[in-house]
Write an enzyme that holds these catalytic residues in place. Sequence first.
Site, PDB file in Angstrom:
ATOM      1  N   HIS A  38       5.406   5.897  11.439  1.00 55.58           N
ATOM      2  CA  HIS A  38       4.946   5.608  10.117  1.00 55.58           C
ATOM      3  C   HIS A  38       3.883   6.983   9.743  1.00 55.58           C
ATOM      4  CE1 HIS A  38       3.313   4.128   6.357  1.00 55.58           C
ATOM      5  NE2 HIS A  38       3.038   2.970   6.731  1.00 55.58           N
ATOM      6  N   ARG A  58       0.774  -1.205  -0.077  1.00 62.33           N
ATOM      7  CA  ARG A  58      -0.033   0.112   0.098  1.00 62.33           C
ATOM      8  C   ARG A  58       0.915   1.245  -0.103  1.00 62.33           C
ATOM      9  NH1 ARG A  58      -2.983  -3.724   1.469  1.00 62.33           N
ATOM     10  NH2 ARG A  58      -1.227  -4.166   2.443  1.00 62.33           N
ATOM     11  N   THR A  59       1.883   1.175   0.991  1.00 68.98           N
ATOM     12  CA  THR A  59       2.440   2.580   1.111  1.00 68.98           C
ATOM     13  C   THR A  59       3.336   3.073  -0.132  1.00 68.98           C
ATOM     14  OG1 THR A  59       2.708   2.189   3.478  1.00 68.98           O
ATOM     15  CG2 THR A  59       4.189   3.831   2.485  1.00 68.98           C
ATOM     16  N   ARG A  76      11.273   3.932   3.152  1.00 65.17           N
ATOM     17  CA  ARG A  76      11.175   3.052   4.140  1.00 65.17           C
ATOM     18  C   ARG A  76      12.280   2.161   4.445  1.00 65.17           C
ATOM     19  NH1 ARG A  76       5.757  -0.856   4.409  1.00 65.17           N
ATOM     20  NH2 ARG A  76       5.072   0.872   5.157  1.00 65.17           N
ATOM     21  N   LYS A 121      25.550  -3.657  -1.747  1.00 62.70           N
ATOM     22  CA  LYS A 121      27.230  -3.347  -1.963  1.00 62.70           C
ATOM     23  C   LYS A 121      27.719  -2.632  -0.637  1.00 62.70           C
ATOM     24  CE  LYS A 121      26.357  -3.027  -6.725  1.00 62.70           C
ATOM     25  NZ  LYS A 121      26.683  -1.927  -7.979  1.00 62.70           N
TER      26      LYS A 121
HETATM   27  C1  NCD Z   1       1.916  -1.053   8.034  1.00 63.24           C
HETATM   28  C2  NCD Z   1       3.417  -0.837   8.213  1.00 63.24           C
HETATM   29  O1  NCD Z   1       4.042  -1.001   7.066  1.00 63.24           O
HETATM   30  O2  NCD Z   1       3.849  -0.394   9.302  1.00 63.24           O
HETATM   31  N1  NCD Z   1       1.635  -1.111   6.852  1.00 63.24           N
HETATM   32  C3  NCD Z   1       1.311  -0.145   5.983  1.00 63.24           C
HETATM   33  O3  NCD Z   1       2.154   0.778   5.771  1.00 63.24           O
HETATM   34  N2  NCD Z   1       0.019   0.257   5.414  1.00 63.24           N
HETATM   35  C4  NCD Z   1       1.093  -1.953   9.029  1.00 63.24           C
HETATM   36  C5  NCD Z   1       1.801  -3.394   9.172  1.00 63.24           C
HETATM   37  O4  NCD Z   1       2.647  -3.820   8.348  1.00 63.24           O
HETATM   38  O5  NCD Z   1       1.111  -4.104   9.855  1.00 63.24           O
END
Ligand code: NCD
Length: 307
Positions: free
Chosen positions: A129, A51-52, A101, A80
């Site tokens: 997040h 999703r993100t 991320r 590397k």
């Molecule tokens: C979440 C995350 O990555 O922290 N997912 C997301 O970005 N929607 C929640 C999760 O992974 O449980």
Amino acid sequence: MRHLMSPLDLSVDELNTLLDLASDIEKHPDKYAHVCDDKRLATLFYEPSTRTRLSFEAAMMNLGGKVLGFSSADSSSATKGESVADTIRVVSCYADICAMRHPKEGAPLVASMASSIPVINAGDGGHQHPTQTLTDLLTIRSLKGRLDNLTIGLCGDLKFGRTVHSLIEALVRYTNVKFVLISPEELRIPSYIREDVLKKNNIEFQEVERLEDALPDLDILYMTRVQKERFFNEEDYVRMKDFYILDKQKMELAKEDMYILHPLPRVNEIATEVDADPRAAYFKQAQYGVYVRMALILTLLEVKLPC
Ligand code: NCD
């Protein structure tokens, strides 16, 4: 130049303006279809995401912009031995804004210090997040019409669930928001959130183990998955993973206008039979994530908005 590392990087006024912009984007998507025609977003994902990453990419495409990036550390020069600071210096030459991320807490912050483009924290380890929080706030505000006077239940892995940490930090700034923290003993909220965020701000909260006890009072139930990848051993995960399963029967205890949110991915914590309940808002929430990320990109790039 501004980055987004935590929801607290935006004042409440700025946050409300951003949510207003996201709602306008939802209503009038065509108005925004070309405002980023000459812009590029880099998505640097050192950890899995559906999703993100995709909602960031969809957001930039909806604004007319282009996207580039990688979706795993294995396909980047991290293998590397390149540092995130060096990577972002280079990416700054290729893109106008970046979402990162990383499994290490603080990695996007380190990147932001070496960057000449805005960096957005798209999840750093078990820490924060912030863009999921923006998504959650837009979802709550759109469904309930407010972000104050709410009782919010957060259920599941409150220890490692970074979305929970960011959401609490953001919501304590609104008036009369109460929390019910529902978790097994071993997955309770970290003490820095309990002491430095909740207690310090005199926020009303309870910590309970049974979901059934909490359900009748809630306006929002925020379910989370047990964060398998943050456990030190498989046995502990297996013991915890099905601690909560929200099903149709438990939903009978909830208010008629209580909404269920979940950042997703779901594992077993919400039975699929709940998906048909009008109070299940988690897929809608994923859609709100696109509008809010569009609004965030426009805000950080300081793009001139159409009238
Ligand atoms: C979440 C995350 O990555 O922290 N997912 C997301 O970005 N929607 C929640 C999760 O992974 O449980």
